[in-house]
Design an enzyme around this catalytic site. Structure first.
Site, PDB file in Angstrom:
ATOM      1  N   ASP A   1     -26.614  59.931 -42.857  1.00  0.00           N
ATOM      2  CA  ASP A   1     -27.770  60.195 -41.988  1.00  0.00           C
ATOM      3  C   ASP A   1     -27.723  59.308 -40.742  1.00  0.00           C
ATOM      4  O   ASP A   1     -28.409  59.590 -39.757  1.00  0.00           O
ATOM      5  CB  ASP A   1     -29.068  59.844 -42.744  1.00  0.00           C
ATOM      6  CG  ASP A   1     -29.862  61.064 -43.166  1.00  0.00           C
ATOM      7  OD1 ASP A   1     -29.756  62.099 -42.496  1.00  0.00           O
ATOM      8  OD2 ASP A   1     -30.596  60.958 -44.171  1.00  0.00           O
TER       9      ASP A   1
ATOM     10  N   LYS B   1     -29.216  72.171 -47.539  1.00  0.00           N
ATOM     11  CA  LYS B   1     -28.120  71.188 -47.507  1.00  0.00           C
ATOM     12  C   LYS B   1     -27.165  71.445 -48.671  1.00  0.00           C
ATOM     13  O   LYS B   1     -25.940  71.430 -48.501  1.00  0.00           O
ATOM     14  CB  LYS B   1     -28.685  69.757 -47.585  1.00  0.00           C
ATOM     15  CG  LYS B   1     -29.332  69.302 -46.293  1.00  0.00           C
ATOM     16  CD  LYS B   1     -30.129  68.007 -46.422  1.00  0.00           C
ATOM     17  CE  LYS B   1     -30.903  67.762 -45.121  1.00  0.00           C
ATOM     18  NZ  LYS B   1     -31.795  66.612 -45.146  1.00  0.00           N
TER      19      LYS B   1
ATOM     20  N   GLN C   1     -33.916  62.172 -48.835  1.00  0.00           N
ATOM     21  CA  GLN C   1     -34.758  63.001 -47.969  1.00  0.00           C
ATOM     22  C   GLN C   1     -36.072  62.282 -47.642  1.00  0.00           C
ATOM     23  O   GLN C   1     -36.738  61.765 -48.548  1.00  0.00           O
ATOM     24  CB  GLN C   1     -35.025  64.354 -48.667  1.00  0.00           C
ATOM     25  CG  GLN C   1     -35.768  65.362 -47.825  1.00  0.00           C
ATOM     26  CD  GLN C   1     -34.966  65.870 -46.615  1.00  0.00           C
ATOM     27  OE1 GLN C   1     -33.748  65.875 -46.617  1.00  0.00           O
ATOM     28  NE2 GLN C   1     -35.667  66.287 -45.583  1.00  0.00           N
TER      29      GLN C   1
HETATM   30  N1  GUN Z   1     -36.452  64.447 -43.069  1.00  0.00           N
HETATM   31  C1  GUN Z   1     -36.519  65.159 -41.919  1.00  0.00           C
HETATM   32  N2  GUN Z   1     -35.346  65.106 -41.252  1.00  0.00           N
HETATM   33  C2  GUN Z   1     -34.526  64.340 -41.998  1.00  0.00           C
HETATM   34  C3  GUN Z   1     -33.169  63.933 -41.845  1.00  0.00           C
HETATM   35  O1  GUN Z   1     -32.486  64.242 -40.855  1.00  0.00           O
HETATM   36  N3  GUN Z   1     -32.673  63.155 -42.844  1.00  0.00           N
HETATM   37  C4  GUN Z   1     -33.402  62.786 -43.925  1.00  0.00           C
HETATM   38  N4  GUN Z   1     -32.833  62.012 -44.838  1.00  0.00           N
HETATM   39  N5  GUN Z   1     -34.666  63.151 -44.092  1.00  0.00           N
HETATM   40  C5  GUN Z   1     -35.206  63.927 -43.138  1.00  0.00           C
END
Ligand code: GUN
Length: 302
Positions: A121, A54, A98
């Site tokens: 998100d 990211k 996350q």
């Molecule tokens: N953990 C696994 N997939 C995601 C996601 O799309 N967003 C976040 N914040 N955590 C994750």
């Protein structure tokens, strides 16, 4: 028949180029760039590798990127305070925590503390509600479902009137993608069925699908005989089924397998996403798109 491959790796590049061009244009005109903060608690290897990707992607696009690495021992109160700090920071348009979080932290409390206008998100209940209403009400669609819809559209698959079957009912993929595909509008207008672990006859539902979206987290769950000839198959599963030594780096890497028996399914489907290289790369791409959109909302451009 061999299905057309819908490659997330290729579609990602198209979209990232579009985003980079827009970021440059807005920066030149208004002197502002999208700001994204990624908050990682602990050292889970999969989470660390997602967050690293990211950050790399945000950097490549010319975003302002802040990474907050916090120890597993951080208290819920301290994490809430950190979110509050970025809620108030005008240079930050997107806040991502996350998941998963350690057991002593209530993830609902954390996600609900993020300003819905910075919730790139799309997990905050306000954004879940907006997605349910649809149309111009939607601000941030969650990234994996948004990526799936984008792939279906860019692959030229007709969704209007199509039978869409979604395998899995998670809040991150199954429920939101079903909700998105049933809305009025381009890339949607479908007839949608959600099936799950308690569904009586999974195979019979899957066989009806013009578009089959599988997010069950069970390697090889969908058998080739469950697929309607010519269907579009979107495999969201990323299951670690072992390890191997990478030819490129000589290091141990995970062997990934999807929820669909790919080798057999590609002989029946009309189009199909591979694992890896299918839906996976789209999630981070749509996160970048949501962060750009967040800045554009703030600037009154959307
Ligand atoms: N953990 C696994 N997939 C995601 C996601 O799309 N967003 C976040 N914040 N955590 C994750």
């Amino acid at each position: 028949m061999t299905a057309k491959l819908i490659k997330g790796t290729d579609i990602r590049e198209e979209i990232l180029e579009e985003i980079a061009a827009e970021v440059k244009e807005i920066k030149d005109k208004k002197g502002v760039v999208p700001g994204l903060v990624t908050i990682l608690v602990g050292e889970d290897p999969a989470s660390m590798s997602y967050v690293t990707l990211k950050i790399k992607t945000a950097d490549r696009l010319g975003f302002k990127e802040i990474q907050e690495n916090q120890p597993t021992t951080i208290s819920e109160a301290d994490l809430l305070a950190l979110i509050d700090k970025y809620n108030k920071d005008d240079s930050i348009h997107g806040i991502l925590v996350q998941l998963p979080l350690p057991d002593h932290i209530d993830d609902k409390k954390i996600l609900n503390a993020i300003d819905p206008d910075k919730d790139v998100d799309g997990f905050h209940p306000v954004n879940v509600g907006r997605l349910m209403i649809g149309g111009s009400e939607v601000k941030f669609a969650p990234c994996t479902p948004a990526g799936i819809q984008e792939m279906i559209v860019r692959a030229g698959v007709e969704t209007s009137g199509a039978e869409v079957v979604v395998v899995g009912r998670s809040n991150i993929v199954g429920k939101p993608i079903a909700n998105m595909m049933v809305q009025k509008g381009p890339g949607a207008n479908a007839t949608v069925t959600i099936v799950h672990t308690r569904t009586k006859d999974l195979a019979s539902h899957c066989k009806r699908a013009d578009i089959l979206i599988v997010a069950a987290g069970v390697p090889g769950l969908v058998k080739p005989e469950w697929i309607k000839p010519g269907a579009c198959v979107i495999d969201v599963g990323v299951n670690r089924v072992g390890e191997k030594v990478s030819e490129k780096t000589g290091k141990n890497v995970a062997i990934l397998r999807g929820d669909v028996d790919f080798d057999a399914a590609k002989e029946i489907a009309g189009s199909i996403t591979p694992v890896p290289g299918g839906v996976g790369p789209m999630t981070i791409t749509m996160l970048m798109k949501n962060t750009l959109s967040s800045m554009k909302y703030k600037l009154g451009m959307m």
